[in-house]
Design a protein around this motif. Sequence first.
Motif, short mmCIF file in Angstrom:
data_model
loop_
_atom_site.label_atom_id
_atom_site.label_comp_id
_atom_site.label_asym_id
_atom_site.label_seq_id
_atom_site.Cartn_x
_atom_site.Cartn_y
_atom_site.Cartn_z
N GLU A 181 -6.18 10.41 -1.62
CA GLU A 181 -7.05 10.14 -0.48
C GLU A 181 -8.52 10.21 -0.89
OE1 GLU A 181 -5.93 9.47 2.61
OE2 GLU A 181 -3.81 9.78 2.13
N LYS A 182 -9.31 9.34 -0.32
CA LYS A 182 -10.77 9.39 -0.45
C LYS A 182 -11.36 9.44 0.96
CE LYS A 182 -12.28 9.22 -4.06
NZ LYS A 182 -12.40 10.25 -5.13
N ALA A 183 -12.57 9.98 1.07
CA ALA A 183 -13.14 10.20 2.41
C ALA A 183 -14.61 9.79 2.46
CB ALA A 183 -13.00 11.68 2.79
N TRP A 184 -15.11 9.64 3.68
CA TRP A 184 -16.53 9.43 3.96
C TRP A 184 -17.09 8.21 3.22
CZ3 TRP A 184 -16.86 12.10 8.03
CH2 TRP A 184 -16.30 13.37 8.12
N ILE A 185 -16.38 7.10 3.34
CA ILE A 185 -16.78 5.88 2.63
C ILE A 185 -17.60 4.99 3.57
CG2 ILE A 185 -15.98 3.86 1.37
CD1 ILE A 185 -13.32 5.38 0.92
N THR A 186 -18.89 4.88 3.28
CA THR A 186 -19.75 3.96 4.02
C THR A 186 -19.33 2.53 3.70
OG1 THR A 186 -21.61 5.50 3.96
CG2 THR A 186 -22.13 3.19 4.35
N HIS A 187 -19.14 1.72 4.74
CA HIS A 187 -18.65 0.34 4.60
C HIS A 187 -17.14 0.30 4.33
CE1 HIS A 187 -22.08 -2.77 4.17
NE2 HIS A 187 -21.25 -3.15 5.11
N GLY A 188 -16.47 1.44 4.54
CA GLY A 188 -15.03 1.48 4.29
C GLY A 188 -14.28 0.50 5.17
N GLY A 189 -13.34 -0.23 4.56
CA GLY A 189 -12.55 -1.21 5.27
C GLY A 189 -13.23 -2.56 5.43
N ILE A 190 -14.53 -2.63 5.11
CA ILE A 190 -15.28 -3.88 5.22
C ILE A 190 -15.80 -4.34 3.86
CG2 ILE A 190 -17.46 -4.84 6.09
CD1 ILE A 190 -16.95 -3.52 8.71
N ALA A 191 -16.12 -3.40 2.98
CA ALA A 191 -16.65 -3.74 1.66
C ALA A 191 -15.66 -4.59 0.88
CB ALA A 191 -16.97 -2.47 0.88
N ASP A 192 -16.20 -5.36 -0.07
CA ASP A 192 -15.38 -6.21 -0.92
C ASP A 192 -14.88 -5.49 -2.16
OD1 ASP A 192 -15.82 -8.84 0.53
OD2 ASP A 192 -17.89 -8.27 0.09
N PHE A 193 -15.62 -4.46 -2.58
CA PHE A 193 -15.18 -3.69 -3.74
C PHE A 193 -15.57 -2.23 -3.55
CE2 PHE A 193 -19.54 -4.76 -4.83
CZ PHE A 193 -20.03 -3.62 -5.45
N TYR A 194 -14.84 -1.36 -4.25
CA TYR A 194 -15.04 0.09 -4.14
C TYR A 194 -15.22 0.67 -5.54
CZ TYR A 194 -13.62 -0.71 0.62
OH TYR A 194 -13.57 -1.19 1.90
N THR A 195 -16.32 1.37 -5.75
CA THR A 195 -16.51 2.09 -6.99
C THR A 195 -15.82 3.43 -6.82
OG1 THR A 195 -18.59 0.95 -7.47
CG2 THR A 195 -18.22 3.06 -8.57
N LEU A 196 -14.66 3.54 -7.42
CA LEU A 196 -13.74 4.66 -7.21
C LEU A 196 -13.82 5.65 -8.36
CD1 LEU A 196 -11.14 6.01 -5.90
CD2 LEU A 196 -9.83 4.46 -7.40
N SER B 175 -11.90 6.79 5.79
CA SER B 175 -11.15 7.32 4.66
C SER B 175 -10.40 6.16 4.00
CB SER B 175 -10.17 8.39 5.13
OG SER B 175 -9.27 7.82 6.09
N ALA B 176 -9.89 6.40 2.80
CA ALA B 176 -9.07 5.40 2.10
C ALA B 176 -7.82 6.10 1.56
CB ALA B 176 -9.84 4.75 0.96
N HIS B 177 -6.73 5.39 1.58
CA HIS B 177 -5.46 5.93 1.09
C HIS B 177 -4.93 5.02 -0.02
CE1 HIS B 177 -1.57 7.91 1.00
NE2 HIS B 177 -0.97 6.73 1.19
N TYR B 178 -4.68 5.60 -1.18
CA TYR B 178 -4.09 4.87 -2.31
C TYR B 178 -2.63 5.29 -2.45
CZ TYR B 178 -8.77 3.42 -3.80
OH TYR B 178 -10.02 2.86 -3.86
N ASP B 179 -1.74 4.34 -2.26
CA ASP B 179 -0.30 4.60 -2.34
C ASP B 179 0.27 3.83 -3.53
OD1 ASP B 179 2.34 5.19 -1.94
OD2 ASP B 179 2.55 4.03 -0.08
N HIS B 180 0.17 4.44 -4.71
CA HIS B 180 0.62 3.82 -5.95
C HIS B 180 -0.02 2.44 -6.15
CE1 HIS B 180 3.73 6.85 -5.05
NE2 HIS B 180 3.76 7.00 -6.36
N ALA B 181 -1.31 2.39 -5.88
CA ALA B 181 -2.06 1.15 -6.08
C ALA B 181 -2.30 0.96 -7.58
CB ALA B 181 -3.38 1.21 -5.33
N VAL B 182 -2.04 -0.26 -8.08
CA VAL B 182 -2.19 -0.53 -9.51
C VAL B 182 -3.55 -1.18 -9.76
CG1 VAL B 182 -1.26 -1.76 -11.50
CG2 VAL B 182 0.29 -0.79 -9.79
N ILE B 183 -4.33 -0.53 -10.63
CA ILE B 183 -5.67 -1.02 -11.00
C ILE B 183 -5.62 -1.45 -12.46
CG2 ILE B 183 -8.12 -0.50 -11.05
CD1 ILE B 183 -6.79 -0.19 -8.29
N ASP B 184 -6.01 -2.69 -12.72
CA ASP B 184 -6.01 -3.20 -14.09
C ASP B 184 -6.91 -2.34 -14.96
OD1 ASP B 184 -7.29 -5.15 -16.27
OD2 ASP B 184 -5.31 -5.92 -15.70
N ALA B 185 -6.44 -2.09 -16.20
CA ALA B 185 -7.22 -1.26 -17.11
C ALA B 185 -8.60 -1.83 -17.38
CB ALA B 185 -6.46 -1.08 -18.44
#
Length: 374
Positions: free
Chosen positions: A149-164, A205-215
Amino acid sequence: MPTDDARELIQLTRDVADKFLAPIVDEHEKSETYPEGLFATLGEAGLLSVPYPEEWGGGAQPYEVYLQVLEELAARWAAVAVAVSVHGLSCHPLFAYGTDEQKRTWLPNMLGGNTIGAYSLSEPQAGSDAAALACKAVAGAAGYVVTGEKAWITHGGIADFYTLFARTGEGSRGISCFLVDSDTPGLSFGKPEEKMGLHAVPTTSAHYDHAVIDAGRRIGEEGQGLQIAFSALDSGRLGIAAVAVGLAQAALDTAVTYAQERTAFGRRIIDHQGLGFLLADMAAAVDSARATYLDAARRRDAGLPYSRQASVAKLVATDAAMKVTTDAVQVLGGYGYTRDFPVERYMREAKITQIFEGTNQIQRLVISRSLAAN
Protein backbone atom coordinates in the motif's frame (compact mmCIF):
# COMPACT_ATOMS: atom_id res chain seq x y z
CA MET A 1 19.68 39.50 -10.89
CA PRO A 2 16.81 38.03 -12.95
CA THR A 3 17.43 37.96 -16.69
CA ASP A 4 15.03 39.39 -19.25
CA ASP A 5 13.95 35.82 -20.07
CA ALA A 6 13.21 35.17 -16.41
CA ARG A 7 11.16 38.34 -16.04
CA GLU A 8 9.22 37.50 -19.18
CA LEU A 9 8.54 33.98 -17.90
CA ILE A 10 7.24 35.25 -14.56
CA GLN A 11 5.01 37.74 -16.37
CA LEU A 12 3.78 34.93 -18.66
CA THR A 13 2.97 32.90 -15.55
CA ARG A 14 0.92 35.77 -14.14
CA ASP A 15 -0.95 36.12 -17.43
CA VAL A 16 -1.65 32.39 -17.71
CA ALA A 17 -2.71 32.18 -14.06
CA ASP A 18 -5.02 35.17 -14.38
CA LYS A 19 -6.57 33.82 -17.59
CA PHE A 20 -6.88 30.09 -16.88
CA LEU A 21 -6.71 29.63 -13.09
CA ALA A 22 -8.30 32.61 -11.34
CA PRO A 23 -11.66 32.49 -13.22
CA ILE A 24 -12.40 28.84 -12.33
CA VAL A 25 -10.73 28.21 -8.98
CA ASP A 26 -13.78 28.92 -6.81
CA GLU A 27 -16.05 26.72 -8.93
CA HIS A 28 -13.74 23.70 -8.84
CA GLU A 29 -12.76 24.04 -5.20
CA LYS A 30 -16.39 24.29 -4.09
CA SER A 31 -17.58 21.41 -6.28
CA GLU A 32 -14.40 19.37 -5.68
CA THR A 33 -14.01 18.71 -9.38
CA TYR A 34 -10.77 18.21 -11.29
CA PRO A 35 -9.81 20.88 -13.86
CA GLU A 36 -9.54 18.66 -16.93
CA GLY A 37 -7.00 19.86 -19.49
CA LEU A 38 -5.51 22.56 -17.28
CA PHE A 39 -2.16 20.85 -16.74
CA ALA A 40 -1.77 20.31 -20.48
CA THR A 41 -2.29 24.06 -20.88
CA LEU A 42 0.40 24.74 -18.29
CA GLY A 43 2.69 22.31 -20.10
CA GLU A 44 2.11 24.03 -23.44
CA ALA A 45 3.05 27.33 -21.79
CA GLY A 46 6.31 25.77 -20.60
CA LEU A 47 5.45 26.06 -16.91
CA LEU A 48 6.03 22.38 -16.06
CA SER A 49 9.61 22.27 -17.32
CA VAL A 50 11.10 25.55 -16.10
CA PRO A 51 14.27 24.28 -14.32
CA TYR A 52 15.19 21.47 -16.73
CA PRO A 53 17.72 21.67 -19.60
CA GLU A 54 16.60 22.58 -23.10
CA GLU A 55 17.83 19.25 -24.48
CA TRP A 56 14.94 17.53 -22.69
CA GLY A 57 12.39 20.20 -23.56
CA GLY A 58 13.00 22.29 -20.45
CA GLY A 59 13.13 26.02 -19.93
CA ALA A 60 16.74 26.02 -18.68
CA GLN A 61 15.89 28.53 -15.95
CA PRO A 62 17.44 28.66 -12.46
CA TYR A 63 15.52 27.04 -9.62
CA GLU A 64 15.08 30.53 -8.18
CA VAL A 65 12.92 31.42 -11.18
CA TYR A 66 10.98 28.15 -11.07
CA LEU A 67 10.00 28.80 -7.46
CA GLN A 68 8.72 32.25 -8.37
CA VAL A 69 6.58 30.59 -11.04
CA LEU A 70 5.14 28.29 -8.37
CA GLU A 71 4.47 31.26 -6.12
CA GLU A 72 2.52 33.03 -8.85
CA LEU A 73 0.43 29.92 -9.54
CA ALA A 74 -0.24 29.41 -5.82
CA ALA A 75 -1.43 32.98 -5.40
CA ARG A 76 -4.31 32.07 -7.75
CA TRP A 77 -4.83 28.37 -7.03
CA ALA A 78 -2.89 26.49 -4.38
CA ALA A 79 -4.08 23.01 -5.36
CA VAL A 80 -2.78 23.44 -8.89
CA ALA A 81 0.53 24.88 -7.68
CA VAL A 82 1.00 21.95 -5.30
CA ALA A 83 0.28 19.50 -8.12
CA VAL A 84 2.80 21.30 -10.38
CA SER A 85 5.40 21.09 -7.60
CA VAL A 86 4.67 17.39 -7.08
CA HIS A 87 4.92 16.78 -10.82
CA GLY A 88 8.36 18.41 -10.80
CA LEU A 89 9.28 16.29 -7.80
CA SER A 90 8.17 13.18 -9.71
CA CYS A 91 10.35 14.06 -12.71
CA HIS A 92 13.49 14.72 -10.66
CA PRO A 93 14.53 11.08 -10.03
CA LEU A 94 14.39 10.24 -13.74
CA PHE A 95 16.31 13.37 -14.69
CA ALA A 96 18.96 13.03 -11.96
CA TYR A 97 19.40 9.23 -11.82
CA GLY A 98 17.91 7.78 -14.99
CA THR A 99 19.94 6.44 -17.90
CA ASP A 100 20.10 8.43 -21.13
CA GLU A 101 17.80 5.89 -22.75
CA GLN A 102 15.25 6.22 -19.95
CA LYS A 103 15.35 10.00 -20.18
CA ARG A 104 14.93 9.95 -23.97
CA THR A 105 11.97 7.61 -23.61
CA TRP A 106 9.97 9.39 -20.91
CA LEU A 107 11.29 12.81 -19.93
CA PRO A 108 10.18 14.98 -22.91
CA ASN A 109 6.52 13.96 -22.52
CA MET A 110 6.69 14.57 -18.78
CA LEU A 111 8.16 18.03 -19.12
CA GLY A 112 5.84 18.97 -21.97
CA GLY A 113 2.75 18.16 -19.93
CA ASN A 114 1.68 15.23 -22.10
CA THR A 115 2.06 12.95 -19.08
CA ILE A 116 1.50 14.13 -15.51
CA GLY A 117 3.30 12.51 -12.60
CA ALA A 118 2.72 11.71 -8.94
CA TYR A 119 5.18 11.00 -6.14
CA SER A 120 4.54 7.76 -4.27
CA LEU A 121 6.76 7.59 -1.19
CA SER A 122 4.50 7.70 1.89
CA GLU A 123 2.65 4.72 3.31
CA PRO A 124 -0.10 4.39 5.94
CA GLN A 125 2.53 3.58 8.58
CA ALA A 126 5.50 5.34 7.00
CA GLY A 127 5.02 9.05 6.46
CA SER A 128 7.91 11.09 7.80
CA ASP A 129 9.86 7.88 8.51
CA ALA A 130 10.62 6.91 4.91
CA ALA A 131 13.03 4.14 5.99
CA ALA A 132 10.04 2.24 7.42
CA LEU A 133 8.54 1.50 3.99
CA ALA A 134 6.86 -1.90 3.75
CA CYS A 135 5.59 -1.99 0.13
CA LYS A 136 7.74 -4.69 -1.53
CA ALA A 137 9.20 -5.11 -5.00
CA VAL A 138 10.53 -8.64 -5.50
CA ALA A 139 12.77 -9.26 -8.51
CA GLY A 140 11.67 -12.07 -10.82
CA ALA A 141 12.08 -13.29 -14.38
CA ALA A 142 9.38 -10.94 -15.71
CA GLY A 143 10.53 -7.93 -13.70
CA TYR A 144 9.70 -6.72 -10.19
CA VAL A 145 6.50 -7.95 -8.54
CA VAL A 146 5.13 -5.16 -6.34
CA THR A 147 2.80 -5.78 -3.42
CA GLY A 148 1.65 -3.31 -0.79
CA GLU A 149 0.00 0.00 0.00
CA LYS A 150 1.02 3.59 -0.66
CA ALA A 151 -0.69 6.66 0.78
CA TRP A 152 -1.20 10.42 0.42
CA ILE A 153 -0.59 10.54 -3.33
CA THR A 154 -1.30 13.95 -4.85
CA HIS A 155 -2.91 13.40 -8.28
CA GLY A 156 -3.57 9.77 -7.29
CA GLY A 157 -5.81 7.96 -9.75
CA ILE A 158 -5.41 10.76 -12.32
CA ALA A 159 -1.65 10.93 -12.93
CA ASP A 160 -0.17 9.13 -15.92
CA PHE A 161 2.89 7.86 -14.07
CA TYR A 162 3.97 7.28 -10.47
CA THR A 163 7.48 7.61 -9.11
CA LEU A 164 7.29 4.70 -6.69
CA PHE A 165 9.61 3.85 -3.82
CA ALA A 166 9.40 0.23 -2.70
CA ARG A 167 11.40 -2.20 -0.60
CA THR A 168 13.78 -4.50 -2.50
CA GLY A 169 15.95 -5.45 0.48
CA GLU A 170 16.53 -4.91 4.17
CA GLY A 171 17.11 -1.69 6.07
CA SER A 172 17.50 1.84 4.81
CA ARG A 173 19.60 0.60 1.87
CA GLY A 174 16.87 -1.76 0.77
CA ILE A 175 14.65 0.79 -1.00
CA SER A 176 14.53 1.20 -4.78
CA CYS A 177 12.86 3.68 -7.14
CA PHE A 178 10.57 2.78 -10.05
CA LEU A 179 8.65 4.62 -12.75
CA VAL A 180 5.19 3.03 -12.90
CA ASP A 181 2.56 3.47 -15.62
CA SER A 182 -0.91 4.32 -14.36
CA ASP A 183 -2.48 1.45 -16.32
CA THR A 184 -0.19 -1.23 -14.86
CA PRO A 185 -2.25 -4.39 -14.12
CA GLY A 186 -2.53 -4.92 -10.38
CA LEU A 187 -2.39 -1.20 -9.56
CA SER A 188 -5.58 0.33 -8.14
CA PHE A 189 -6.49 3.41 -6.15
CA GLY A 190 -8.65 4.17 -3.14
CA LYS A 191 -11.35 6.81 -3.11
CA PRO A 192 -10.09 10.39 -2.84
CA GLU A 193 -9.43 11.58 0.69
CA GLU A 194 -12.00 14.01 2.11
CA LYS A 195 -9.61 16.85 2.78
CA MET A 196 -9.74 20.15 4.58
CA GLY A 197 -8.52 21.99 1.47
CA LEU A 198 -6.96 21.53 -1.99
CA HIS A 199 -10.23 19.97 -3.07
CA ALA A 200 -9.82 20.16 -6.85
CA VAL A 201 -6.83 17.80 -7.07
CA PRO A 202 -7.40 14.36 -5.54
CA THR A 203 -5.20 12.73 -2.92
CA THR A 204 -5.54 8.95 -2.76
CA SER A 205 -3.99 5.72 -1.58
CA ALA A 206 -2.68 3.12 -4.04
CA HIS A 207 -2.80 -0.66 -3.80
CA TYR A 208 -0.31 -2.93 -5.59
CA ASP A 209 -1.56 -6.50 -5.93
CA HIS A 210 1.32 -8.43 -7.48
CA ALA A 211 1.78 -5.71 -10.07
CA VAL A 212 4.66 -6.51 -12.45
CA ILE A 213 7.06 -3.64 -13.19
CA ASP A 214 9.60 -4.09 -15.98
CA ALA A 215 13.18 -4.05 -14.72
CA GLY A 216 13.90 -1.28 -17.22
CA ARG A 217 11.62 0.97 -15.17
CA ARG A 218 13.87 0.92 -12.15
CA ILE A 219 15.50 4.33 -11.73
CA GLY A 220 19.03 4.26 -10.39
CA GLU A 221 20.65 1.26 -8.72
CA GLU A 222 18.79 -1.24 -6.60
CA GLY A 223 18.93 -0.01 -3.00
CA GLN A 224 19.53 3.60 -4.03
CA GLY A 225 15.91 4.61 -3.46
CA LEU A 226 16.22 6.59 -0.25
CA GLN A 227 19.15 8.58 -1.62
CA ILE A 228 17.01 9.41 -4.66
CA ALA A 229 13.96 10.23 -2.54
CA PHE A 230 15.82 12.53 -0.20
CA SER A 231 17.60 14.35 -3.03
CA ALA A 232 14.23 15.12 -4.58
CA LEU A 233 12.65 16.06 -1.26
CA ASP A 234 15.05 18.96 -0.71
CA SER A 235 13.83 20.45 -3.97
CA GLY A 236 10.23 19.55 -3.14
CA ARG A 237 10.45 21.36 0.18
CA LEU A 238 11.45 24.51 -1.65
CA GLY A 239 8.46 24.04 -3.94
CA ILE A 240 6.10 23.89 -0.98
CA ALA A 241 7.79 26.94 0.56
CA ALA A 242 7.10 28.89 -2.64
CA VAL A 243 3.48 27.67 -2.70
CA ALA A 244 3.07 28.79 0.92
CA VAL A 245 4.41 32.25 0.09
CA GLY A 246 1.98 32.52 -2.82
CA LEU A 247 -0.90 31.65 -0.51
CA ALA A 248 0.25 34.14 2.09
CA GLN A 249 0.68 36.89 -0.51
CA ALA A 250 -2.84 36.29 -1.81
CA ALA A 251 -4.23 36.49 1.73
CA LEU A 252 -2.30 39.68 2.42
CA ASP A 253 -3.50 41.29 -0.82
CA THR A 254 -7.11 40.45 -0.04
CA ALA A 255 -6.80 41.77 3.51
CA VAL A 256 -5.17 45.04 2.41
CA THR A 257 -7.79 45.66 -0.28
CA TYR A 258 -10.59 45.04 2.21
CA ALA A 259 -8.96 47.24 4.87
CA GLN A 260 -8.63 50.08 2.37
CA GLU A 261 -12.31 49.91 1.46
CA ARG A 262 -13.96 49.12 4.80
CA THR A 263 -14.64 52.03 7.16
CA ALA A 264 -15.25 52.12 10.90
CA PHE A 265 -15.60 55.11 13.23
CA GLY A 266 -15.35 57.42 10.24
CA ARG A 267 -12.00 56.14 8.94
CA ARG A 268 -10.71 53.34 6.72
CA ILE A 269 -9.87 50.43 9.00
CA ILE A 270 -6.33 50.31 7.59
CA ASP A 271 -5.82 53.76 9.15
CA HIS A 272 -6.51 52.41 12.64
CA GLN A 273 -3.14 51.67 14.15
CA GLY A 274 -4.14 48.36 15.71
CA LEU A 275 -5.17 46.90 12.37
CA GLY A 276 -2.49 48.69 10.39
CA PHE A 277 0.19 47.11 12.56
CA LEU A 278 -1.38 43.68 12.06
CA LEU A 279 -1.16 44.14 8.30
CA ALA A 280 2.45 45.33 8.66
CA ASP A 281 3.35 42.15 10.53
CA MET A 282 1.65 40.10 7.82
CA ALA A 283 3.66 41.88 5.12
CA ALA A 284 6.90 41.37 7.05
CA ALA A 285 6.14 37.65 7.37
CA VAL A 286 5.48 37.29 3.63
CA ASP A 287 8.63 39.18 2.63
CA SER A 288 10.79 37.26 5.11
CA ALA A 289 9.44 33.91 3.95
CA ARG A 290 10.08 34.77 0.32
CA ALA A 291 13.67 35.72 1.19
CA THR A 292 14.30 32.32 2.81
CA TYR A 293 13.21 30.31 -0.21
CA LEU A 294 15.12 32.55 -2.61
CA ASP A 295 18.26 32.19 -0.49
CA ALA A 296 18.01 28.39 -0.52
CA ALA A 297 17.27 28.34 -4.25
CA ARG A 298 20.29 30.50 -5.02
CA ARG A 299 22.48 28.11 -3.06
CA ARG A 300 21.01 25.21 -5.05
CA ASP A 301 21.64 27.06 -8.32
CA ALA A 302 25.24 27.75 -7.27
CA GLY A 303 25.86 24.07 -6.54
CA LEU A 304 26.25 24.69 -2.80
CA PRO A 305 24.80 22.50 -0.02
CA TYR A 306 21.25 23.65 0.64
CA SER A 307 19.49 20.88 2.55
CA ARG A 308 19.37 22.82 5.82
CA GLN A 309 18.34 25.99 4.03
CA ALA A 310 15.54 24.09 2.25
CA SER A 311 14.22 22.92 5.61
CA VAL A 312 14.49 26.46 7.01
CA ALA A 313 12.58 27.82 4.00
CA LYS A 314 9.86 25.19 4.28
CA LEU A 315 9.52 25.77 8.02
CA VAL A 316 9.52 29.57 7.90
CA ALA A 317 7.31 29.92 4.82
CA THR A 318 4.63 27.46 5.87
CA ASP A 319 4.41 28.75 9.44
CA ALA A 320 4.14 32.26 7.98
CA ALA A 321 1.38 31.14 5.60
CA MET A 322 -0.62 29.68 8.46
CA LYS A 323 -0.34 32.87 10.51
CA VAL A 324 -0.91 35.30 7.65
CA THR A 325 -3.98 33.49 6.34
CA THR A 326 -5.43 33.25 9.86
CA ASP A 327 -4.81 36.97 10.39
CA ALA A 328 -6.43 37.72 7.03
CA VAL A 329 -9.62 36.07 8.28
CA GLN A 330 -9.38 38.29 11.36
CA VAL A 331 -8.99 41.45 9.26
CA LEU A 332 -12.16 40.64 7.33
CA GLY A 333 -14.03 39.84 10.53
CA GLY A 334 -17.31 38.01 10.02
CA TYR A 335 -16.94 38.23 6.25
CA GLY A 336 -13.61 36.39 6.52
CA TYR A 337 -15.44 33.44 8.05
CA THR A 338 -17.77 33.13 5.06
CA ARG A 339 -17.17 31.72 1.61
CA ASP A 340 -17.98 35.06 0.05
CA PHE A 341 -14.28 35.87 0.37
CA PRO A 342 -11.34 33.52 -0.36
CA VAL A 343 -9.44 34.00 2.89
CA GLU A 344 -11.19 31.12 4.66
CA ARG A 345 -10.02 28.86 1.81
CA TYR A 346 -6.49 30.23 2.04
CA MET A 347 -6.43 29.41 5.75
CA ARG A 348 -7.60 25.84 5.15
CA GLU A 349 -5.09 25.36 2.36
CA ALA A 350 -2.19 26.79 4.37
CA LYS A 351 -2.49 24.11 7.04
CA ILE A 352 -1.38 21.24 4.82
CA THR A 353 1.80 23.07 3.85
CA GLN A 354 3.00 22.58 7.44
CA ILE A 355 2.50 18.83 7.06
CA PHE A 356 3.55 17.47 3.68
CA GLU A 357 7.09 17.16 2.26
CA GLY A 358 8.05 16.40 5.86
CA THR A 359 6.15 17.94 8.77
CA ASN A 360 7.58 21.10 10.29
CA GLN A 361 8.66 19.01 13.28
CA ILE A 362 10.79 16.99 10.85
CA GLN A 363 12.20 20.22 9.41
CA ARG A 364 13.29 21.25 12.90
CA LEU A 365 14.93 17.84 13.29
CA VAL A 366 16.82 18.26 10.00
CA ILE A 367 17.96 21.75 10.99
CA SER A 368 19.06 20.75 14.49
CA ARG A 369 20.99 17.72 13.21
CA SER A 370 22.73 19.93 10.68
CA LEU A 371 23.78 22.28 13.45
CA ALA A 372 24.96 19.39 15.63
CA ALA A 373 27.09 18.03 12.78
CA ASN A 374 29.03 21.29 12.32
